[in-house]
Design a protein around this motif. Structure first.
Motif, PDB file in Angstrom:
ATOM      1  N   ASP A 116       0.833  -1.200   0.000  1.00 55.51           N
ATOM      2  CA  ASP A 116       0.000   0.000   0.000  1.00 55.51           C
ATOM      3  C   ASP A 116       0.867   1.249   0.000  1.00 55.51           C
ATOM      4  O   ASP A 116       0.692   2.157  -0.803  1.00 55.51           O
TER       5      ASP A 116
ATOM      6  N   ILE B  31       3.766  -0.734   4.557  1.00 57.54           N
ATOM      7  CA  ILE B  31       2.406  -1.117   4.921  1.00 57.54           C
ATOM      8  C   ILE B  31       1.887  -1.999   3.786  1.00 57.54           C
ATOM      9  O   ILE B  31       1.849  -1.564   2.627  1.00 57.54           O
TER      10      ILE B  31
ATOM     11  N   SER C 233      -6.301  -7.467   6.695  1.00 54.36           N
ATOM     12  CA  SER C 233      -6.062  -6.176   7.337  1.00 54.36           C
ATOM     13  C   SER C 233      -4.659  -5.683   6.998  1.00 54.36           C
ATOM     14  O   SER C 233      -3.793  -6.465   6.604  1.00 54.36           O
ATOM     15  N   TYR C 234      -4.424  -4.394   7.161  1.00 52.26           N
ATOM     16  CA  TYR C 234      -3.114  -3.823   6.885  1.00 52.26           C
ATOM     17  C   TYR C 234      -2.079  -4.310   7.885  1.00 52.26           C
ATOM     18  O   TYR C 234      -2.371  -4.475   9.060  1.00 52.26           O
TER      19      TYR C 234
ATOM     20  N   LYS D   7      -6.534  -6.211  16.045  1.00 54.41           N
ATOM     21  CA  LYS D   7      -6.284  -6.306  14.599  1.00 54.41           C
ATOM     22  C   LYS D   7      -5.087  -7.220  14.375  1.00 54.41           C
ATOM     23  O   LYS D   7      -4.284  -7.414  15.290  1.00 54.41           O
TER      24      LYS D   7
END
Lengths: 444, 454
Positions: free
Chosen positions: A144, A177, A188-189, A387
């Motif tokens: 990302d 990321i 999820s990141y 997370k």
């Protein structure tokens, strides 16, 4: 003028301040940097810039002024000093405030790697590209964003009390990321940071591999039922959940201002026997190391929690003078900020078990790599969602977890910590392990 | 300005922009009557960004003479050349009409009319008043003002001068003793002058901070689980900004945010229309962005249908959309990124009292605390005040409450939208790689979320 030695700009400023009837602390910085940013699996932008600045704190009796500018030009810096002195004439006194007392600086080697001088933009772009390539060896991975930066930073300080010190550091740092996609599902990141002071110790490829592996682990998350069990916090979650209120509470000025939950607990047991916490920026060759703090006080190896016993708070000159003791060298801040107490290199000492062993000894729990929640600095109450989390049962990783929440109080869970990992990860100003806490309620 | 114009015109790059930005930040912090911070910071220089052979280069300099600016421009071009050798997807920019002119916010009482002594006195007065309340152990008073001056020149003819003024003020109270401490901070921030302090008078902020901290000390923790909640304008603003807005930033959408392929789809209740606006006079006011593009109001969601992303010129070209004026840089030495401005839900037709009366069991959630969200729109927000609702009546205050969910799932549950409206993101700071002053708001809204508790 911008190219000359910083101390040669700072010293006349201190004399100027003294002539105005004030005491002065003048902190100057030069920063030369190349930053390569990454976006959507590609190099986004290359930045090269040079920054200078000076932050000037003045005292008239106990009244403080602080002014800063991003220039080392003598005229501009002098006007900035004049402004600080004028402020000192208008502010209410702060008892015990004043310039720091000079001390003997520790001999810390290996902070500047001269090879950084030949590290140009083309090399930095290649390093950033390598990070993308390593992360994307797994076709499920998408990068990302990220960054690779190379910085030469010089800092210097000069005070009316006779402090005159300068330091030059080389700093390489990077982050990525990533997220993983498979069969129409997106995980999820995952974020990871890396840094070193020396070019030969660059390990961006290891960071890229690790962040990609974590992103893949987060694929195919499943809902779970609410349960009570073990919470294994990864270093990033330790940073958000535990360190935020702990660092605030270990600040001696917050103790004085009755905002610390650890006030009056020195020599008391506040955490598990397994927990030893230091602030140590005196390690030769370390990215976070530096010989002196933002007030010019020598840095030291400060043990704040020793095997669960609270030993010391962090002090700057103000807090130290108030208690008639020495500063611990914990004044922090950039040239644009008035010095305040903060960590320099906060280390939760590693434990004796590796993460695999900790997981194998877990009957039922969650391995939480990221905590998306709040951990209140003053009360220590925390609440939020987990997370990058995996369900652990009978010592094995089952699957990643969707939408679970946790809540509690940091100061109440510190004594219950029952394992700390050998593995640690680096963050800006922190080195943190995995930490296991029993009997936590997971709610969905 | 003339030098910048000349250099940009003469540049060999395919596109060049120069942005002079001078920021003066003044700040005062008192903690328990002790002056912790008194800062006057001037940060000033020129950031130069160029596009060459489909790649960006950026350089900045704090000296504004011709030779230094020329060096910075040459460095930026060199950076772009170096990047273009490795860049796979070449950048192209959407065409825009150049903007020329001066833009100033509507300031009634400039901050410069008020002396440092007056500002310190205000903080001391607040500190004294907070500490005069029983049960209050400590205080936190914070005043900050950002006063900006910007000139933006582009090689395509934009030439704008913008001034700005954004003060903010917090009043915080700590209640309790020993290791049972709680705190509450009431905060305001806006594009304004000294008149900001009339928008929420000091005595109101002091009363709010002290009474809420005292009540929180004795408050119970919530039981976690799914619940019907009524969100106040502050939390609606945070939901719009943090959980929805970031997924609507075109750079993040292109990176794989959940909104990427959802234009034209129903993503929220038809009662929801969400807008991002630069020209609205709130904390995120900007008239022209840092690429020299005039700011447009962007309808992100219209009656529940996802409509438009927030763009810079690069993403507008990629997605074949109009640039929206969302490219913003925090200071001169940072490159413009796609950022929100003032993001809000448009009001509906319910009276707030009616929404409460018609809620059998749930929570009234007030005040935007810290928040974060992922690109799949999963969010977590800290709630500053949470009251139980039983049979249409507000009950007890609870402590340490968070709201958690997926923004679009939550927006689909919206069944009542109030006719009230306000911007109330307090200090309104966003942190996507670099800070930005933003605001958010809307009416009171009823929906279903997961309440984090114990």
């Amino acid at each position: 003028m911008e190219d000359e030695n910083i101390l040669s700009v700072l010293e006349p400023l201190v004399h100027f301040i003294e002539k105005q009837g004030a005491e002065g602390e003048v902190f100057g910085v030069k920063r030369n940097e190349i930053i390569v940013t990454i976006e959507r699996n590609d190099i986004k932008l290359c930045i090269k810039q040079y920054t200078t600045g000076v932050g000037i704190r003045t005292f008239i009796k106990n009244s403080i002024g602080f002014s800063s500018c991003n220039s080392l030009s003598k005229d501009i810096a002098r006007k900035t000093a004049e402004k600080a002195v004028n402020m000192s004439r208008k502010t209410p006194p702060v008892p015990y405030s004043g310039v720091a007392v000079p001390g003997s600086l520790p001999d810390i080697t290996g902070l500047y790697d001269p090879s950084i001088e030949t590290f140009d933009e083309q090399t930095a772009i290649v390093k950033a590209q390598q990070m993308i390539e390593v992360a994307r060896k797994d076709p499920r991975i998408s990068v990302d964003s990220g960054e690779f930066s190379v910085v030469v930073r010089e800092k210097a300080i000069c005070t009316s009390s006779g402090i005159s010190a300068a330091e030059k550091k080389s700093r390489f740092s990077w982050f990525l990321i990533c997220l993983a996609r498979e069969k129409g599902e997106v995980g999820s990141y995952s974020y990871q940071f890396g840094c070193t002071a020396r070019q030969k110790e660059l390990y961006m490829e290891e960071t890229a591999r690790s962040v990609a592996e974590n992103a893949v682990l987060d694929l195919h998350s499943q809902k779970i039922e609410s349960f009570r069990g073990d919470l294994i916090l990864g270093p990033d979650a330790v940073s958000n959940l535990i360190c935020t209120p702990l660092i605030f509470a270990l600040n001696a000025n917050n103790v004085y201002r009755e905002q610390s939950g650890l006030a009056e607990k020195t020599e008391e047991k506040i955490a598990s026997d397994l927990m030893t916490v230091q602030d140590n920026s005196c390690i030769s060759g370390d990215f976070n190391s530096s010989a002196f703090d933002r007030e010019g006080t020598p840095h030291q190896q400060l043990t704040m929690i020793d095997s669960g016993i609270l030993k010391s708070f962090m002090y700057d000159s103000l807090a130290a003078h108030r208690e008639n003791r020495h500063s611990t060298g914990n004044a922090a801040g950039t040239f644009r900020e008035i010095p305040k107490i903060d960590i320099a290199s906060f280390i939760i000492e590693k434990g004796s078990h590796d993460l695999d062993t900790i997981l194998k000894e877990t009957d039922k729990g969650l391995l939480v790599r990221r905590f998306s929640g709040t951990s209140d600095q003053i009360s220590g109450d925390f609440s939020g969602a987990v997370k990058e989390t995996q369900l652990i049962t009978s010592g094995g990783v089952q699957h990643s977890v969707k939408e679970a929440t946790i809540g509690g109080n940091v100061f109440k869970i510190l004594p219950t910590i029952n394992d700390i990992s050998v593995e640690t990860l680096r963050y800006p100003k922190m080195i943190l392990p995995y930490i296991k806490i029993p009997d936590i309620q997971f709610t969905v | 300005m003339d030098i910048m114009e000349k250099l940009i015109e003469e540049s060999s790059a395919d596109y060049a922009e120069a942005r002079f930005h001078r920021r003066e930040k003044n700040q005062i912090i008192l903690r328990k009557s002790e002056l912790e911070d008194i800062t006057s910071d001037v940060y000033s220089g020129v950031g130069i960004r160029v596009l060459h052979d489909g790649a960006w280069g950026f350089s900045s300099i704090n000296i504004t003479d011709e030779s230094a600016l020329k060096d910075a421009l040459e460095t930026a071009v060199r950076m772009a050349r170096a990047t273009s050798r490795k860049k796979k997807d070449k950048v192209q920019l959407h065409e825009v009409a150049p903007v020329v002119g001066e833009f100033h916010p509507d300031i009634k009482d400039p901050l410069s009319n008020h002396s440092l002594e007056e500002k310190i006195e205000l903080c001391k007065e607040a500190d004294k008043a907070v500490l005069s309340h029983s049960d209050i152990k400590s205080s936190f008073i914070y005043y900050q003002e950002l006063v900006d001056e910007k000139w933006i020149v582009t090689s395509e003819g934009s030439n704008v001068r913008i001034t700005d003024s954004k003060p903010q003020f917090y009043v915080g109270a700590v209640a309790g003793s020993g290791d049972n401490l709680v705190n509450y901070i009431d905060a305001i921030g806006n594009t304004a002058g000294w008149e900001l302090l009339k928008q929420r008078p000091l005595e109101v902020m002091i009363e709010k901070a002290t009474s809420t901290a005292q009540k929180l000390l004795h408050a119970k923790y919530p039981k976690g689980g799914k619940a019907t909640v009524i969100l106040d304008p502050g939390l609606v603003g945070l939901l719009c900004h943090e959980a929805v807005g970031h997924t609507m930033e075109a750079d993040l959408a292109l990176s794989g945010a959940v909104t990427k392929d959802k234009v034209g789809e129903q993503v929220a209740s038809e009662k929801v229309t969400m807008v991002d606006s630069g020209k609205t006079h709130a904390g995120g006011w900007i008239p022209v962005d840092d690429e020299g593009v005039e700011c447009q109001d962007v309808v992100m969601i219209e009656n529940g249908i996802l409509r438009n992303f927030l763009h810079n010129r690069e993403t507008a070209f990629i997605m074949d959309a109009e640039p929206t004026g969302n490219a913003r840089a925090w200071e001169y030495d940072l490159e413009p990124l796609i950022r929100m401005r003032n993001t809000f839900i448009q009001p509906g037709d319910w009276k707030e009292e009616e929404i409460i009366e018609e809620t059998k069991k749930g929570y009234m959630l007030k005040g935007a605390g810290a928040g974060e969200a992922d690109m799949d729109a999963q969010f977590m927000f800290q709630v500053k005040e949470a009251y139980t609702i039983e049979n249409g009546e507000l009950g007890d205050l609870l402590r340490s409450v968070t709201m958690i969910g997926n923004a679009f799932d939550v927006l689909k549950t919206v069944d009542a939208v109030g006719d009230n409206f306000g911007f109330d993101m307090g200090f309104g700071a966003c942190g996507k790689f670099q800070p930005a002053k933003v605001d958010g708001g809307g009416p009171s809204v009823r929906c279903t979320v997961l309440v984090g508790g114990r």
